[in-house]
Design an enzyme around this catalytic site. Structure first.
Site, mmCIF file in Angstrom:
data_model
loop_
_atom_site.group_PDB
_atom_site.id
_atom_site.type_symbol
_atom_site.label_atom_id
_atom_site.label_comp_id
_atom_site.label_asym_id
_atom_site.label_seq_id
_atom_site.Cartn_x
_atom_site.Cartn_y
_atom_site.Cartn_z
ATOM 1 N N SER A 84 -21.431 -10.440 -20.820
ATOM 2 C CA SER A 84 -22.445 -9.547 -20.265
ATOM 3 C C SER A 84 -23.777 -9.671 -20.981
ATOM 4 C CB SER A 84 -21.962 -8.095 -20.335
ATOM 5 O OG SER A 84 -20.841 -7.911 -19.513
ATOM 6 N N ASP A 255 -16.291 -3.740 -14.736
ATOM 7 C CA ASP A 255 -15.873 -4.764 -15.700
ATOM 8 C C ASP A 255 -14.652 -4.319 -16.496
ATOM 9 O OD1 ASP A 255 -16.407 -7.165 -17.465
ATOM 10 O OD2 ASP A 255 -16.743 -5.576 -18.937
#
Length: 359
Positions: A84, A255
């Site tokens: 990320s 996520d």
């Protein structure tokens, strides 16, 4: 001869006037760029995560309201599969970097991010997340550190950043620090109105909302519509700037559901994210000057909407990994400048397309 000369001069003048008229018509017919940009990032959201909204949401998903679709490639500078931090740094700064990098290049030097660029045009910026506000994705839009794990350093960068609005978790990195600094007082000294209990009804030009000491609860465990309401409050605050604004909104825990291989967790976060998309799109349709972009930093979990034991009328969500995957990620766009987001391109192009749209 004089008459001929006058005629020739008249023809030349008319020709010049026609050319100027055509030039003005061409300029006036060019599509007007956006005044504002809202970037929504579903962390870990691949095509299957998006598709889950078709099957688990009552009614038509808001994802289907976007007229423009593209695809991005997501590898980081040093790894085939991004994390990320590198993924969000590509969006925020327009450069590939290594996994773990927050707003820095491969050589660890700081790279200017969108809010730092836009403040030079007297524009406002904000970030919203359901993770800590110091987590990798929101941090990449205001911080510059060599590792995403440096939460206290990232919090210091937020105090010195160009943000006008933020909402998320992570209060402990501001008021329970190892260096005993009181960053809440420093934020207030910078002009922020800080709320640690709820989204306030009042609207100010600089606002910070801490909804949890760490991350917010899961949607399926009672978080409610924080993401939608915090996003709308951000729009309300930032819209006070007549020069325009940039707002990043992250559905952070899509996520985490993928990492946990927990389909209920993931789908709950995906539906919450889709609800927020609907509220943002409703605003953008009325406003007419806002470009809305939806994408993800990467896919998580190798999520699949598989047939349930060969029954093609029943879905059994499954996973192939507890980590990230290398699949390309969809990009959706709506509003002025949306047409520029078609095609297949690198994740860094999201930054460059936004920068070009805002000139």
């Amino acid at each position: 001869m004089k008459l001929l000369g006058y005629l020739l001069l008249s023809v030349l003048l008319l020709s010049c006037q026609n050319q100027e008229s055509k030039k003005e018509a061409t300029l006036s017919s060019e599509p007007k760029g956006p005044k504002n940009v809202i970037l929504l990032i579903g962390d870990g959201m691949g095509l299957s995560q998006m598709s889950s909204a078709q099957f688990y949401k009552e009614g038509t998903p808001n994802l289907e309201r976007f007229p423009v679709v593209g695809l991005i490639k997501t590898s980081s500078s040093a790894q085939l599969i991004t994390d990320s931090a590198a993924g969000a740094t590509a969006f925020a700064c327009g450069a590939k970097s290594y996994n773990g990098a927050i707003g820095v290049a491969s050589d660890s030097t700081a790279i200017e991010n969108l809010p730092e660029m836009l403040v030079k045009q007297n524009m406002s910026s904000g970030v919203v997340a359901t993770s800590t506000i110091t987590h990798a994705t929101p941090a990449s839009f205001y911080a510059h550190v060599v590792s995403r794990n440096m939460h206290e350093d990232i919090a210091l960068d937020l105090v010195e950043s160009e943000l006008n609005y933020f909402a998320g978790g992570g209060l402990k990195y501001f008021n329970q620090r190892s260096d005993e600094q009181d960053l809440l007082s420093e934020l207030k000294n910078k002009g922020f109105v800080i709320d640690t209990t709820a989204i306030p009804s009042a609207t100010t030009e600089k606002m910070g909302i801490f909804a949890a000491s760490n991350a917010l609860p899961k949607f399926i465990e009672g978080r409610g519509d924080f993401l939608t309401q915090a996003s709308l409050k951000g729009i309300e605050c930032l819209s006070q700037n007549e020069n325009g604004y940039f707002l990043m909104i992250e559905g952070s825990q899509i996520d985490w559901g993928g990492h946990d291989n927990d389909a209920d967790y993931l789908i709950g976060e995906m539906l919450d994210f889709d609800n927020t998309l609907g509220a943002v799109l409703d605003y953008a349709q009325k406003d007419g000057e806002t470009l809305v972009i939806v994408t993800a930093d990467h896919e998580t979990g190798g999520f699949t909407l598989a047939a349930n034991e060969g029954n093609y009328n029943s879905i059994a969500p499954s996973f192939s990994t507890g980590g990230h995957s290398a699949t390309m990620i969809p990009v959706l766009a709506f509003g002025p400048g949306a047409e520029n987001f078609t095609g297949i391109y690198e994740n860094t192009d999201i930054f460059h397309k936004i920068a070009a749209a805002l000139k």
